[in-house]
Design an enzyme around this catalytic site. Structure first.
Site, PDB file in Angstrom:
ATOM      1  N   LEU A 348       3.748 -23.548  -3.598  1.00 46.40           N
ATOM      2  CA  LEU A 348       4.280 -24.901  -3.739  1.00 46.40           C
ATOM      3  C   LEU A 348       3.126 -25.847  -4.026  1.00 46.40           C
ATOM      4  O   LEU A 348       2.353 -26.185  -3.134  1.00 46.40           O
ATOM      5  CB  LEU A 348       5.031 -25.314  -2.465  1.00 46.40           C
ATOM      6  CG  LEU A 348       6.242 -24.446  -2.121  1.00 46.40           C
ATOM      7  CD1 LEU A 348       6.883 -24.910  -0.821  1.00 46.40           C
ATOM      8  CD2 LEU A 348       7.263 -24.475  -3.251  1.00 46.40           C
ATOM      9  N   GLU A 349       3.019 -26.284  -5.261  1.00 41.01           N
ATOM     10  CA  GLU A 349       1.872 -27.064  -5.696  1.00 41.01           C
ATOM     11  C   GLU A 349       2.118 -28.565  -5.621  1.00 41.01           C
ATOM     12  O   GLU A 349       1.300 -29.356  -6.088  1.00 41.01           O
ATOM     13  CB  GLU A 349       1.472 -26.631  -7.104  1.00 41.01           C
ATOM     14  CG  GLU A 349       1.093 -25.156  -7.123  1.00 41.01           C
ATOM     15  CD  GLU A 349       0.743 -24.635  -8.501  1.00 41.01           C
ATOM     16  OE1 GLU A 349       0.503 -25.462  -9.403  1.00 41.01           O
ATOM     17  OE2 GLU A 349       0.713 -23.404  -8.669  1.00 41.01           O
TER      18      GLU A 349
END
Length: 521
Positions: A348-349
């Site tokens: 999850l960036e």
């Protein structure tokens, strides 16, 4: 992490981050750290009073506050969690309990030493013990702040217990060890225990209120001991972005962990779903869901792990409350049940919430997701105050590996507080050093790199540089200008974005890095 143009290169501010003593060693200790994946009331009260006067903490064996802090204490996960010389290995017989013990056969100048660095509380009493069999077997601890402590046995035909009591000083960690003696026959060690409290909670005060955070958790060793000591992770594209398209079964066995990119968000908060991309399916001649599931089993039969990755640069998945955490966990567990995935990769960036994602990951692990991986960006692992770093520490006991993306980041601070440019060996070593010195075991740290210049917007470096950085971290050789004062022979390995870009580049990454991983200590 989807295409080279999906994630623009950026330069982060130069953050100042607090240096933590957790897992730190004094330079003079010269210890290799490898961390793959086991009262009496009246007397106690009197002793507690005496120790309180001396400024110490009483640890009563068997009390609620005491716990075995040793990772993989019975060598059930091989030598994962330990730094061992070549003369020490795990065996199935003889053993005192469980299925394994450690066998050491001193040879030449090698005394078959295994050591482990453990975070402890300051000014606290601890008890170190181990069951040993053989002649001149030593058990000891360094870094206590009150002098090194050790004991040994002249010999035994069966298992007998050695024990050492010691009190810590102001240090935040100690190194325990076992070894034999030169010219002596094989000895055996089992059921090592460091009895006492783990690192305490830390308190921070905000607007007059004190908030307590749990910063780390006690580990029980490599949660997935069937992985090789040094592993290569790669991402398989469920889309076509110009890299070579591949059926899952086309992934070579050089990859130990294959992350399926990606599961997508649904309309249910926190929940994710996975469906084969129809465009990709068409380019692969009608690749079906049933064929994909069969390919998952094919890889697993080869000994590879297949995990579902969630997020990516464009991922919009948010797990910000308990309900979303439950939805996320249930949806991932459904994918694991439907496809046979070995676990999950968190990529999850756009931010994570350590509290609720930790809740979800524990539910996934309990539900059969044995491989728990993460792929944070470099900025996410600059300090233990970052949410991604807090998440990794919060689930350390079930965490398999953190493969930080050492690209698309610009220049960043290293563990020595100096700024390093991406695309260099120094960048990889100095940034990985932050995690290694601040709570993660070496077997939980991997170096994430692009497989080719097309795999990222910036930060590509040759596979030879990746190998050099691994050598520097594991052996202290092939370093650039920065050489850490210690080594981490148990460093987990490397990750690449992606398998498909590697295929487009004639497999240069896997064919260079994978064989090198097999040569590491």
């Amino acid at each position: 992490m989807v295409t080279p143009l999906d994630k623009p290169q950026w330069s982060s501010p130069f953050f100042e981050w607090p240096t933590s003593p957790v897992l730190g060693l004094a330079a003079e200790d010269n210890v290799e750290v490898d961390v793959v994946p086991r009262t009496r009331r009246a007397l106690g009260a009197a002793l507690a009073g005496l120790l309180a006067i001396a400024g110490l903490t009483l640890v009563v064996a068997g009390s609620a506050s005491a716990a075995n802090l040793v990772v993989n204490p019975g060598f059930e996960g091989g030598t994962s969690g330990w730094t061992c010389t070549a003369a020490a290995t795990a065996v199935t017989t003889p053993k005192r309990s469980g299925t394994h013990a450690m066998a050491g056969t001193p040879a030449g100048q090698d005394n078959a030493r295994c050591s482990q660095t453990i975070a402890v509380q300051a000014n606290t009493a601890y008890k170190l013990s181990a069951w040993v069999q053989g002649s001149y077997v030593y058990l000891g601890v360094t870094g206590t702040g009150s002098g090194d402590k050790s004991t040994w046995t002249p010999g035994s035909t069966g298992f007998s217990q050695l024990a050492v009591d010691f009190t810590t000083g102001a240090t935040g960690s100690v190194t325990i060890y076992v070894h034999g003696w030169y010219g002596q026959p094989t000895f055996y060690v089992d059921d090592v225990s460091l009895d006492g409290p783990g690192t305490p909670p830390t308190s921070t005060t905000t607007t007059g209120r004190t908030t307590t955070t749990t910063t780390t958790t006690t580990t029980t060793g490599n949660p997935n001991p069937t992985l090789p000591k040094h592993a290569l992770t790669g991402y398989w594209h469920n889309f076509d972005n110009g890299a070579r398209v591949l059926k899952l079964a086309d992934v070579p066995t050089t990859y130990d962990i294959v992350a399926i990119a990606f599961a997508d968000a649904t309309t249910t908060p926190g929940a994710v779903a996975f469906n084969l991309d129809p465009t990709l399916s068409g380019k692969l001649g009608g690749y079906t869901d049933a064929q994909f599931k069969a390919d998952v089993r094919t890889l697993q039969n080869r000994g590879q792990k297949v995990v579902i990755s969630v997020g990516g640069e464009r991922g919009t998945i948010s797990v910000g409350n308990s309900t979303a955490a439950t939805n996320f966990a249930n949806s991932v567990k459904t994918l694991i049940a439907n496809y046979g995935f070995d676990g999950v990769d968190i990529d999850l960036e756009n931010g994570v919430n350590a509290t609720y994602m930790a809740q979800a990951l524990r539910a996934i692990h309990a539900g059969g997701g044995r491989v728990i991986a993460m792929a944070p960006q470099t900025i996410d692992m600059q300090s233990t105050g970052q949410e991604y770093f807090k998440l990794a520490l919060a689930v350390k006991d079930i965490l398999t590996v953190v493969n930080t993306q050492y690209y698309n980041s610009g220049s960043m601070l290293g563990c020595d507080q100096k700024v390093y440019a991406q695309g260099t060996v120094d960048f990889l070593v100095a940034l990985a050093c932050i995690q290694l010195r601040n709570g993660l075991r070496p077997d939980q740290v991997g170096l994430g790199l692009p497989a080719s210049p097309s795999g990222a917007g910036g930060g590509y470096q040759s596979p030879a540089n990746v190998n050099a950085a691994l050598n520097c971290l594991a052996r202290g050789t092939n370093c650039g200008s920065f050489k850490p004062a210690q080594t981490w022979p148990g460093i987990r390995g490397a990750m690449t974005w992606s398998i498909n870009w590697d295929a487009s580049n004639n497999w240069q990454f896997a064919n260079t890095v994978a064989p090198h991983l097999d040569t590491l200590p």
